[in-house]
Write a protein that holds these residues in place. Structure first.
Motif, PDB file in Angstrom:
ATOM      1  N   ARG A 137       2.032   6.773  -6.691  1.00 29.16           N
ATOM      2  CA  ARG A 137       0.732   7.850  -7.159  1.00 29.16           C
ATOM      3  C   ARG A 137       1.321   8.982  -6.871  1.00 29.16           C
ATOM      4  O   ARG A 137       1.207  10.015  -8.133  1.00 29.16           O
ATOM      5  CB  ARG A 137      -0.510   6.771  -6.249  1.00 29.16           C
ATOM      6  CG  ARG A 137      -1.612   8.108  -7.279  1.00 29.16           C
ATOM      7  CD  ARG A 137      -2.765   8.161  -6.394  1.00 29.16           C
ATOM      8  NE  ARG A 137      -2.581   8.523  -4.391  1.00 29.16           N
ATOM      9  CZ  ARG A 137      -2.970  10.004  -5.137  1.00 29.16           C
ATOM     10  NH1 ARG A 137      -3.601  10.651  -5.444  1.00 29.16           N
ATOM     11  NH2 ARG A 137      -2.560  10.154  -3.431  1.00 29.16           N
ATOM     12  N   LEU A 138       2.187   9.100  -5.842  1.00 29.25           N
ATOM     13  CA  LEU A 138       2.543  11.065  -6.028  1.00 29.25           C
ATOM     14  C   LEU A 138       3.784  10.812  -6.602  1.00 29.25           C
ATOM     15  O   LEU A 138       4.285  12.368  -6.107  1.00 29.25           O
ATOM     16  CB  LEU A 138       2.197  10.792  -3.879  1.00 29.25           C
ATOM     17  CG  LEU A 138       1.121  10.879  -3.591  1.00 29.25           C
ATOM     18  CD1 LEU A 138       0.798  10.951  -2.600  1.00 29.25           C
ATOM     19  CD2 LEU A 138       0.225  11.672  -4.605  1.00 29.25           C
ATOM     20  N   GLU A 196       0.966  -0.948  -0.019  1.00 24.98           N
ATOM     21  CA  GLU A 196       0.020  -0.034   0.040  1.00 24.98           C
ATOM     22  C   GLU A 196       0.735   1.636   0.270  1.00 24.98           C
ATOM     23  O   GLU A 196       0.779   1.848  -0.780  1.00 24.98           O
ATOM     24  CB  GLU A 196      -1.089   0.251   1.780  1.00 24.98           C
ATOM     25  CG  GLU A 196      -1.794  -1.032   0.965  1.00 24.98           C
ATOM     26  CD  GLU A 196      -3.295  -0.656   2.515  1.00 24.98           C
ATOM     27  OE1 GLU A 196      -2.803  -0.314   2.844  1.00 24.98           O
ATOM     28  OE2 GLU A 196      -3.847  -1.538   2.429  1.00 24.98           O
ATOM     29  N   TYR A 197       1.882   1.380   0.518  1.00 19.73           N
ATOM     30  CA  TYR A 197       3.120   2.231   0.936  1.00 19.73           C
ATOM     31  C   TYR A 197       3.400   2.273  -0.805  1.00 19.73           C
ATOM     32  O   TYR A 197       3.631   3.926  -0.900  1.00 19.73           O
ATOM     33  CB  TYR A 197       3.602   2.032   1.697  1.00 19.73           C
ATOM     34  CG  TYR A 197       5.416   3.001   1.629  1.00 19.73           C
ATOM     35  CD1 TYR A 197       5.295   4.660   2.766  1.00 19.73           C
ATOM     36  CD2 TYR A 197       5.919   3.276   0.763  1.00 19.73           C
ATOM     37  CE1 TYR A 197       5.800   5.325   2.710  1.00 19.73           C
ATOM     38  CE2 TYR A 197       7.020   3.712   1.150  1.00 19.73           C
ATOM     39  CZ  TYR A 197       7.196   5.083   1.549  1.00 19.73           C
ATOM     40  OH  TYR A 197       7.911   6.331   1.632  1.00 19.73           O
ATOM     41  N   ASP A 250       1.278  17.114  -3.319  1.00 14.94           N
ATOM     42  CA  ASP A 250      -0.085  16.457  -2.671  1.00 14.94           C
ATOM     43  C   ASP A 250      -1.507  16.347  -4.213  1.00 14.94           C
ATOM     44  O   ASP A 250      -1.845  15.186  -4.262  1.00 14.94           O
ATOM     45  CB  ASP A 250      -1.287  16.507  -1.847  1.00 14.94           C
ATOM     46  CG  ASP A 250      -0.465  16.460   0.207  1.00 14.94           C
ATOM     47  OD1 ASP A 250       0.359  16.031  -0.389  1.00 14.94           O
ATOM     48  OD2 ASP A 250      -1.741  17.465   0.339  1.00 14.94           O
ATOM     49  N   GLU A 273       1.523   3.797  -3.469  1.00 15.76           N
ATOM     50  CA  GLU A 273       0.732   5.368  -2.472  1.00 15.76           C
ATOM     51  C   GLU A 273       2.197   6.165  -3.433  1.00 15.76           C
ATOM     52  O   GLU A 273       2.005   8.036  -3.583  1.00 15.76           O
ATOM     53  CB  GLU A 273       0.625   5.170  -1.133  1.00 15.76           C
ATOM     54  CG  GLU A 273       0.117   7.539  -1.239  1.00 15.76           C
ATOM     55  CD  GLU A 273      -0.809   7.392  -1.340  1.00 15.76           C
ATOM     56  OE1 GLU A 273      -1.426   9.079  -1.499  1.00 15.76           O
ATOM     57  OE2 GLU A 273      -1.833   6.834  -2.292  1.00 15.76           O
TER      58      GLU A 273
END
Length: 123
Positions: free
Chosen positions: A29-30, A22-23, A72, A26
């Motif tokens: 994605r960022l 999950e980390y 973000d 994310e």
């Protein structure tokens, strides 16, 4: 506490990526947003520009710069193009990922690891 015994940020990130899917998702994605954020802050501070002054230079309003700097929000293609045309960043989209390079920044020192170019979304 001896600082030389502390793990580096990069080492912690690598460990977390290896153990936490999950980390990793994310962070991937960022990655582009983070790379652009670092480049914008570096350019703006190196040129001693406020967010408002920088925004005017690019034809934006200050909140747009604040969003970019937060890391973000993934920047739009239009934002990337404006930053590139203004000499803030150079962007290369490749199969392995997107490379964001800070340009237009005076260097008084050698760049640290990851400062020269940042790969975003490499898969």
């Amino acid at each position: 506490m001896n600082l030389s015994n502390l793990e580096s940020h990069q080492s912690i990130q690598e460990d977390r990526r290896a153990t936490d899917p999950e980390y990793t998702a994310e962070a991937d994605r960022l990655a582009l947003a983070d790379a652009v954020s670092v480049a914008v802050v570096r350019y703006r501070t190196n040129h001693k520009l406020s967010q408002t002054e920088f925004a005017k230079k690019l034809g934006w309003k200050q909140p747009h710069v604040a969003r970019l700097e937060s890391g973000d929000v993934t920047p739009s293609l239009e934002s990337l193009q404006r930053l590139a045309r203004a000499g803030v960043i150079e962007v290369q989209v490749k199969r392995q990922g997107t490379i964001v390079k800070s340009i237009g920044v005076k260097r008084d020192r050698r760049p640290t690891v990851g400062e020269k170019s940042m790969v975003a979304g490499a898969a």
